[in-house]
Design an enzyme around this catalytic site. Structure first.
Site, PDB file in Angstrom:
ATOM      1  N   ASP A 180       0.807  -1.007  -0.198  1.00 14.18           N
ATOM      2  CA  ASP A 180       0.008  -0.040  -0.044  1.00 14.18           C
ATOM      3  C   ASP A 180       0.798   1.272  -0.134  1.00 14.18           C
ATOM      4  O   ASP A 180       0.641   2.175  -0.767  1.00 14.18           O
ATOM      5  CB  ASP A 180      -0.935   0.013   1.130  1.00 14.18           C
ATOM      6  N   ALA A 181       2.024   1.379   0.542  1.00 14.68           N
ATOM      7  CA  ALA A 181       2.773   2.437   1.033  1.00 14.68           C
ATOM      8  C   ALA A 181       3.694   2.496  -0.507  1.00 14.68           C
ATOM      9  O   ALA A 181       3.617   3.660  -0.711  1.00 14.68           O
ATOM     10  CB  ALA A 181       3.735   2.053   1.868  1.00 14.68           C
TER      11      ALA A 181
END
Length: 178
Positions: free
Chosen positions: A22-23
């Site tokens: 996600d990051a």
């Protein structure tokens, strides 16, 4: 960003991979948006959320599926099929599962050190309609070297944060502040 190459992504829980992925994806999205032009922070945040929502990520992975290797597809499926104990507030559960699979894939590629492959997949999104442009304060040889990987228009010696070349970049890619 450094990471421990001794950790096999396959040994991690797919939800942990999704957390990392996600990051990683958000960095690509933020870079994409920042390079599109000077925008107020609230607008950048709103646009970023539209890219990283479960609905958007589910759509993205559907477009990328034909390009995935067997190993990448397996990483996606591990994330998609991971057991979670929550109910989505927006959208459908299948979208959240696909988004988790996509995030797991991004985490998988990151931990393997396959940053160029992640950039390649992001570049394919550009081919599907995402507009990208490099706007850099570096000299042309350095910008060109990076651009050889992502292959977009670029402006070097941009003089950021001055708005002049942000406006020029927006004109080149056909966008406005609105």
């Amino acid at each position: 960003m450094e990471h421990n190459n001794k950790i096999s992504p396959n040994s991690l829980n797919p939800i942990s991979l999704a957390f990392l992925g996600d990051a990683v994806y958000e960095v690509f999205v933020r870079e994409h948006l920042a390079l599109k032009g000077d925008r107020p922070p609230e607008e950048l945040h709103r646009l970023a959320v539209s890219f990283v929502s479960a609905t958007a990520q589910a759509s993205v992975i559907e477009k990328l599926m034909p390009l995935l290797t067997e190993e990448e597809l397996a990483a996606f499926k591990r994330g998609r099929n991971a057991k979670t104990h929550f109910t989505p507030k927006h959208g459908e559960l299948i979208q959240y599962r696909r988004a988790t699979g996509f995030e797991s894939l991004m985490g998988y590629l990151y931990l393997l050190g396959q940053h160029e492959r992640a950039k390649e997949l992001f570049a394919h999104l550009k081919e599907l309609g995402y507009s990208c442009m490099l706007l850099s304060n570096n000299k042309e040889p350095r910008v060109k070297m990076f651009n050889d990987v992502v292959r977009v228009n670029y402006i070097y010696n941009a003089g950021k944060p001055l708005p002049k070349n942000y406006r020029k970049a927006m004109e080149i890619i056909g966008t406005t502040k609105e």
